[in-house]
Scaffold this active site. Structure first.
Site, PDB file in Angstrom:
ATOM      1  N   GLU A 141       0.828  -1.211   0.000  1.00 45.55           N
ATOM      2  CA  GLU A 141       0.000   0.000   0.000  1.00 45.55           C
ATOM      3  C   GLU A 141       0.858   1.256   0.000  1.00 45.55           C
ATOM      4  O   GLU A 141       0.608   2.195  -0.759  1.00 45.55           O
ATOM      5  CB  GLU A 141      -0.934   0.007   1.219  1.00 45.55           C
ATOM      6  CG  GLU A 141      -1.793   1.245   1.298  1.00 45.55           C
ATOM      7  CD  GLU A 141      -2.611   1.329   2.564  1.00 45.55           C
ATOM      8  OE1 GLU A 141      -2.938   2.472   2.955  1.00 45.55           O
ATOM      9  OE2 GLU A 141      -2.939   0.295   3.169  1.00 45.55           O
ATOM     10  N   THR A 179      -3.423   3.134   5.581  1.00 39.15           N
ATOM     11  CA  THR A 179      -4.779   2.951   6.111  1.00 39.15           C
ATOM     12  C   THR A 179      -4.813   2.077   7.359  1.00 39.15           C
ATOM     13  O   THR A 179      -5.730   2.189   8.163  1.00 39.15           O
ATOM     14  CB  THR A 179      -5.721   2.329   5.060  1.00 39.15           C
ATOM     15  OG1 THR A 179      -5.191   1.074   4.630  1.00 39.15           O
ATOM     16  CG2 THR A 179      -5.920   3.262   3.883  1.00 39.15           C
TER      17      THR A 179
END
Length: 172
Positions: A43, A85
């Site tokens: 990510e 996140t």
């Protein structure tokens, strides 16, 4: 590109897509981008790949302070700061305090997934009340690793298991 007539669907998590947009826009406007997270996580690699200009990744508050010390010009630059996140919400709060103190011009975006933040809050609260915690999840999962990290801080007898077969009376 699909050559056999198949459909291509973008299944990127909406939270991650939002971070991509923030970084693309900020970087195009000339901001230096800072990302809180694991530099080796897919990510974070994807997020940093959206920056067209200077971009730095830091792991935690200590790493952020070293980054600022080694690059004092950052505090004079226009900064946009995001986080992975699944980043630890408690660590993120600490990093935000440092940024607000040292880099008053930083635009800080709280990009932790809301479901992740809620799970972390609940794990923090529960682990303060327990003698033993068992976190069930993938050994390579960032979410699971953060939950274990949070629980261990309050309950040293925290165990991570992936399957029921790993749970024995010796575990607890």
């Amino acid at each position: 590109e699909i050559t056999n007539g198949g459909k291509c669907i973008n299944a990127t998590c909406p939270y991650v897509s939002n971070i991509h947009k923030i970084v693309e826009k900020a970087s195009a406007a000339g901001d230096t981008v800072l990302i809180a997270g694991d530099k080796n996580h897919p990510e974070v690699i994807g997020i940093s790949g959206r920056a067209s200009g200077p971009c730095y990744v830091f792991a935690d508050d200590e790493d952020l302070q070293k980054l600022i010390k080694n690059h004092p010009e950052l505090c004079g630059n226009s900064l946009t700061v995001v986080c992975q996140t699944t980043y630890n919400a408690l660590k993120w709060t600490k990093c935000q305090k440092t940024l607000k103190k040292l880099c008053t011009n930083a635009k800080i975006f709280d990009t932790i997934c809301k479901a992740t933040a809620l799970r972390q809050q609940e794990a923090d609260k529960l682990s303060k009340e327990c003698d033993v915690m068992i976190v069930i999840g993938g050994r390579n999962s960032s979410n699971t690793a953060k939950l274990k990290e949070i629980c261990v801080a309050n309950c040293p007898r925290t165990y991570l298991i992936e399957t029921a077969d790993e749970l024995t009376l010796n575990t607890v």
